[in-house]
Design a protein around this motif. Sequence first.
Motif, short mmCIF file in Angstrom:
data_model
loop_
_atom_site.label_atom_id
_atom_site.label_comp_id
_atom_site.label_asym_id
_atom_site.label_seq_id
_atom_site.Cartn_x
_atom_site.Cartn_y
_atom_site.Cartn_z
N LYS A 165 0.83 -1.19 0.00
CA LYS A 165 0.00 0.00 0.00
C LYS A 165 0.87 1.24 0.00
O LYS A 165 1.97 1.26 0.55
N SER A 166 0.34 2.28 -0.59
CA SER A 166 1.06 3.55 -0.63
C SER A 166 1.05 4.19 0.76
O SER A 166 0.18 3.91 1.59
N PRO A 167 2.03 5.06 1.04
CA PRO A 167 2.05 5.74 2.35
C PRO A 167 0.76 6.52 2.63
O PRO A 167 0.30 6.58 3.77
N THR A 168 0.18 7.11 1.59
CA THR A 168 -1.07 7.87 1.80
C THR A 168 -2.20 6.95 2.24
O THR A 168 -3.00 7.29 3.12
N SER A 169 -2.29 5.75 1.62
CA SER A 169 -3.33 4.79 2.03
C SER A 169 -3.13 4.34 3.46
O SER A 169 -4.09 4.20 4.23
N LYS A 170 -1.86 4.11 3.84
CA LYS A 170 -1.59 3.73 5.23
C LYS A 170 -1.98 4.85 6.19
O LYS A 170 -2.52 4.59 7.27
N LEU A 171 -1.72 6.10 5.78
CA LEU A 171 -2.10 7.23 6.63
C LEU A 171 -3.62 7.28 6.81
O LEU A 171 -4.12 7.49 7.92
N ILE A 172 -4.36 7.08 5.73
CA ILE A 172 -5.83 7.14 5.80
C ILE A 172 -6.36 6.05 6.73
O ILE A 172 -7.25 6.29 7.57
N GLU A 173 -5.84 4.83 6.61
CA GLU A 173 -6.34 3.73 7.42
C GLU A 173 -5.88 3.81 8.86
O GLU A 173 -6.36 3.04 9.71
N TYR A 174 -4.96 4.72 9.16
CA TYR A 174 -4.52 4.88 10.54
C TYR A 174 -5.61 5.50 11.40
O TYR A 174 -5.69 5.24 12.60
N TYR A 175 -6.46 6.32 10.80
CA TYR A 175 -7.50 7.04 11.56
C TYR A 175 -8.82 6.27 11.49
O TYR A 175 -9.17 5.71 10.46
N SER A 176 -9.53 6.29 12.62
CA SER A 176 -10.76 5.50 12.73
C SER A 176 -12.03 6.33 12.63
O SER A 176 -13.12 5.77 12.65
N THR A 177 -11.89 7.67 12.54
CA THR A 177 -13.08 8.52 12.40
C THR A 177 -12.85 9.51 11.27
O THR A 177 -11.71 9.88 10.95
N TRP A 178 -13.95 9.96 10.67
CA TRP A 178 -13.88 10.89 9.55
C TRP A 178 -13.35 12.25 10.00
O TRP A 178 -12.54 12.87 9.30
#
Length: 849
Positions: A165-178
């Motif tokens: 996965k790209s670093p940006t995708s990993k960053l997005i999945e790190y957070y659990s709320t919008w």
Amino acid sequence: MGKVHIAFILGKSRVTPLKQMTIPRLELAAATLAVRVERMLRLELQIELEESTFWTDSQSVLKYIRNDTKRFHTFVANRVAMIRDLSKAKQWRYLNSKHNPADDASRGLHVEIFLNSKRWRKGPEFLEKTETQWPEVPEELGSIPSDDPEVRKDVIVNSTCVEEKSPTSKLIEYYSTWNSLKKAVAWMLKLKRLLIQLSQKRKVLTQTDPGSDQSLTNSLKEQIDKFKLTFGKESLSVDDLDEAEKAIIRFEQLQHYKQEITLVVKGKQCAKRNGSICKLDPIVDNGILRVGGRLSKAAMPTELKNPMILPKDSYISRLILLHIHEQVKRGRVHVKRYGVIFTFLVSRAVHLEVASYLDTDSCINALRRFICRRGPVTSIRTDNGTNFVGTHRELGEALKELDHNKIQNELLKEGVTWSFNPPSGAHHGGVWERLIRLVKKILYSVLKEQVLDDEALQTALCEVEAIMNDRPITTVTNDPNDLEPLTPNHLLHLKAKPVLPPGLFQRSDLYSRRRWKQVQYITDLFWKRWIREYLPLMQERNKWNKTKRNFSPGDLVVIVDDTAPRNSWLMGHVVEALPGAKVVLGQDGWTVTYTKNSICVLKGSSVELSCMYTYPNGTVTTAFWFTELGTGKEPDSLGQDPEYAGRLEYHGDKKKDSILKITDLRESDSAEYKIRLITDQAGGKYIGSPGVTLSVTGLQVKVTGKTLTCSTTCTLTDNPTYIWYKNGHKVKEDTSSLYSDYFSDADSYSCAVKGHKDLHSLAVCRNCWIVTYTHQSICALKGSTVDISCSYTYPSDHEIKNTFWFTKWESDMDPEDLSSVPGYKGHIEYLGDMKSEGTLRLTDLRIGA
């Protein structure tokens, strides 16, 4: 030199384990013992010794020890590992069984043979020869075969390469709320802008301030530091969050719809007309893919007429849905409301109000609404707040905070006297306490699991008020023209017409979107509970156990009918009074009183038939029960019937009463049971006829739409409650014979009667086959007869046309009916209804049948 000396040092053997083991495993255990003894001797002797040689007569053990390619099961693997740790494979040699001295210990010898034998003490004769003359390893030893039971099966493992996965995708999945994701991205974008400004400033300063490298570096650093101070303290704004949201959406769309975005930007048609988003006529607005369509000219915000497109299975979509769900859930805040009950001491009428809060102001408002609607009152009597302490702690503490003086002063203006009962003196309000407790109990049971808004709650309380004020408060005379008792509504409205419901309502209305139907069904529930608990209060209490007459023709009675609409108290005029449960028979001094004249019980349960009797004179010498007259004039006792063998018990003193207990009831036991009395006097014989009608029934689940009925062929005695099972698990207890549920075709349902959980019905389902055999295994004598029985259910849209039994079945052929198999002809019989149960009777049993 060259002389061989042989001596016995230590011998050891073990008893074969109780657990059954294979010969190779026993041989391997012996080899393990050998290396352990050898290691112990080396430690104890403390002498420099050459490598030991180990001998075994098991070729399997040699194969295990020399193996380097196969993997073994745990038992063999552990022992081979120990042998390889304490010795080397080349130290192990093969010995023929006839030269193996260890067999003397494991197989045993007579004392004389043992004393005359040198093999145990000196070993095999070849040990005295040179090593080149020792036995060689057999050539046929080979490798371990792949079908050896101790070899593990080879397992093929497939590996799959997952794209990183790209670093940006990993960053997005790190957070659990919008919200947290938008804030993080907003700060990153803000940091990105600051870094760009710094980079541009550095570039400008470098071009406008030439000089030496050292002086340029110091000056540039000072100016950059001053420039950083101009930034000030940063914070996020609404625009920052909106920009972050759009950036996240752009990234997510590029991950899933990159090809579609490229085609739309170039002004080309969607590549796949049947694709997931092609039907949406997508457009690109500021780099964001949006829904197109015919609303482009509408005077609506862009977010409404051209919503953004996101894949349904993406992580961003899930975060947005969770965010919306949390917002909606916060909007569904449950608020607490309180009920106020007013009872009229003269008319026994009831008035219900809803209070928003349990404070002084809400109490005064409720009183004012009551006075405005019902008119002025002269006196009000209430409970003291401390009455609620201990049972409803929260309510009690709130009632203590009421400003009683303020309320009383307000009432004094209207000329109302307000009195309190003493603390813990509920008996001072006995006129209304029972009624209030009954209403609170039923309301709590009906409303505790329902969520109502203020309007629905007020409507429900008004409906309950109408029910309570339509209750009879006077007894009715025996005058046939006086068919309607007095109710509180007669005194309040000065008219007799009851308030009937606006229709018929079902349980499904609880979940209807039309809240008025929900309120009406809840009111129906209150009505049913109300009449069950209020009607017993209408009966006169025989405090001193006075004898009262039974119903007789001409009496007026209240009829309890669950199917009648609420608020309707049906009156009945007794035309004929039928006998009750007891049957009293009498003739010439003989009387027989059966406790019950009819009984309905479950198949497999037990029942007691009892009676009391009197006789002219003498002593009863014989008292027995029967169902049919015998071949002669005298009936045959049930004890002589083989069908009842081991299932009858007689109780009672045999002087004035008799009790017959029948266990393990069968449907064939359904009959009329009578008692035969014989005394020691001439002609002293009597039959208590008619007798007790016993009906034995099984349970059967019937499906009608979404309703299940636990059906019996007769009405069970004592009005029992039922237990319902879904897929073998209990789902409801202490309920009626009806059960409603939303179930799939694969769900199975069965029912049982409380107290007889082991006698539940056959499971039924809409689209499955279930066969239940009475016995899983049967042992019978040669030449005897045996019954093999089963019960079965099948899909409701099927019809059984043929049933038969078989013993053998090949998957590619139809099974053969036993009645047509030569070895079974003339020895089998099919019994049962062949619709829900079947029995195979085998006669003249033979070994191998």
